[in-house]
Write an enzyme that holds these catalytic residues in place. Structure first.
Site, mmCIF file in Angstrom:
data_model
loop_
_atom_site.group_PDB
_atom_site.id
_atom_site.type_symbol
_atom_site.label_atom_id
_atom_site.label_comp_id
_atom_site.label_asym_id
_atom_site.label_seq_id
_atom_site.Cartn_x
_atom_site.Cartn_y
_atom_site.Cartn_z
ATOM 1 N N CYS A 1 0.825 -1.217 0.000
ATOM 2 C CA CYS A 1 0.000 0.000 0.000
ATOM 3 C C CYS A 1 0.857 1.262 0.000
ATOM 4 O O CYS A 1 0.520 2.264 0.638
ATOM 5 C CB CYS A 1 -0.963 0.013 1.189
ATOM 6 N N ALA A 2 1.971 1.193 -0.719
ATOM 7 C CA ALA A 2 2.870 2.340 -0.877
ATOM 8 C C ALA A 2 3.448 2.290 -2.291
ATOM 9 O O ALA A 2 4.650 2.274 -2.495
ATOM 10 C CB ALA A 2 3.971 2.312 0.173
#
Length: 397
Positions: A352-353
């Site tokens: 999630c980056a």
């Protein structure tokens, strides 16, 4: 109400039988959290909703949990502690509470929870050093007018590197801005004091902090939160409701944003962990973690095809998180082999980056690696034998 007496067993990790090295996604539950839930279950009931013994006990425990979190985070008098579901929920709450016209300044190295919620966002490139982060923030903030919020991570969920929060807070306040800290990865490893680091808001998740899923916190200054529309309209958030549509007087304080029946067990279990950590020797815990981190990083350097990624360089301050590229190998395939063949849990992907992982894989010469990175993360309960087991397995895979 009795005061809990904490022992070393309170921070003992529950569960065994495999090597769990995916703490950055979900840390295992510790004994203090489980004991707090079990102790409350026989008398647990509605919070703020009744006069019976169950309701009274539950209300007292819920508000006590709020006080424990305020102490754990070193909040100022008058700061609010709002219970949420997790860090993502907490930061979305804050985004909804921003005054109209607020400009948000955010680096693109953030977890999506701190990258995506903000209206009117000014996105800065992820810095290559702590000094560059401070300089970039200073340059951006000096040209902005009106309400401004700088929002940054405390420790990267990809590299584990600790960001210069106190220095960024000083810069923000010099320009009349506020600062919010995503402490999801920092709080489990390093003591945090809102007052000492100069943060205006801090968000964290219980499931990163050795408590069960479903609890989180937004803590910080009250004025923006009290002026905002309720995050969840409903019971608890409403103080009085009239006969006409829109005839509502909303609650003030944390209740304004805690509509619906609250997650009592989540709040109490999170508070129990925070209380146990507050009484532990966190310097000793930190020293042990750094020993394991040095062992892991040294071992990874000896595995062919493995390259550690970093924003700030090899000697930057870190918590127990390391991510690597794997030359010629799909990280997901390797993670699956580690799990199936060796009973070791790690994480593969982009965590999630996505913008940050794309940059790091490119800098490592692995720009075409669609699978992202392999991440190893650890904390309470991790041993040197766990690290040795991973290194041996990774070498064989």
């Amino acid at each position: 109400m009795s005061v809990a007496v904490h022992t070393d067993d309170d921070l003992a990790v529950i569960g065994a039988g495999f090597v769990h090295l995916d703490y950055a996604a979900t840390a295992p539950c510790v004994r203090a959290a489980a004991d707090a839930v079990n102790a409350l279950l026989p008398s647990y009931g509605s919070v703020h909703r009744g006069t019976g013994p169950r309701s009274q006990t539950s209300t007292l425990e819920y508000e006590r949990a709020r006080d424990v979190l305020a102490d754990f985070l070193g909040c100022h008098p008058g700061d609010q502690v709002v219970f949420t579901r997790n860090t993502t929920d907490a930061l979305n709450l804050l985004a909804r509470a921003l005054p109209p016209g607020t400009t948000t300044v955010v680096f693109d190295g953030e977890h999506h929870a701190n990258l995506l919620p903000w209206p009117n966002a000014l996105r800065l490139p992820a810095p290559s050093s702590p000094d560059e982060a401070v300089t970039a923030a200073d340059r951006a903030l000096r040209n902005l007018r009106g309400p401004v919020l700088l929002t940054v991570t405390g420790a990267s969920n990809v590299t584990g590197e600790v960001w210069p929060i106190a220095r960024l807070a000083e810069v923000a306040h010099r320009h009349g801005a506020r600062i919010a800290v995503d402490a999801a990865q920092l709080a489990p490893h390093v003591p945090i004091s809102v007052a000492e680091i100069g943060a205006d808001y801090v968000a964290l998740s219980g499931h990163k902090l050795y408590a069960p899923f479903g609890s989180g916190v937004l803590a910080g200054r009250a004025d923006w939160l009290d002026a905002a529309e309720p995050y969840l309209a409903g019971g608890g958030a409403s103080a009085a409701v009239g006969d006409r549509i829109g005839d509502v007087r909303w609650a003030t304080g944390p209740a304004r944003h805690e509509g619906g029946t609250p997650n009592l067990l989540g709040a109490v279990s999170l508070a129990a962990v925070c209380s146990a950590l507050a009484e532990a020797d966190r310097s000793a815990l930190r020293a042990h973690e750094q020993e394991l981190l040095a062992q892991l990083r040294a071992g990874l350097r000896r595995v062919p095809g493995v390259t550690e990624v970093s924003l700030f360089g090899a000697h930057s301050e870190r918590v127990g998180i390391v991510s690597v590229t794997l030359t010629g190998r799909d990280p997901s395939e390797v993670a699956t082999r580690l799990a199936d063949d060796h009973g070791i849990g790690v994480r593969a992907g982009k965590f999630c980056a996505h913008p940050l992982v794309r940059r790091l894989t490119a800098e490592a010469g692995d720009a075409g690696c669609a699978g992202g990175l392999l991440r190893v993360s650890f904390g309470l309960g991790t041993t040197a034998a766990d690290i040795d087991c991973l290194l041996a397995a990774l070498g064989s895979v």
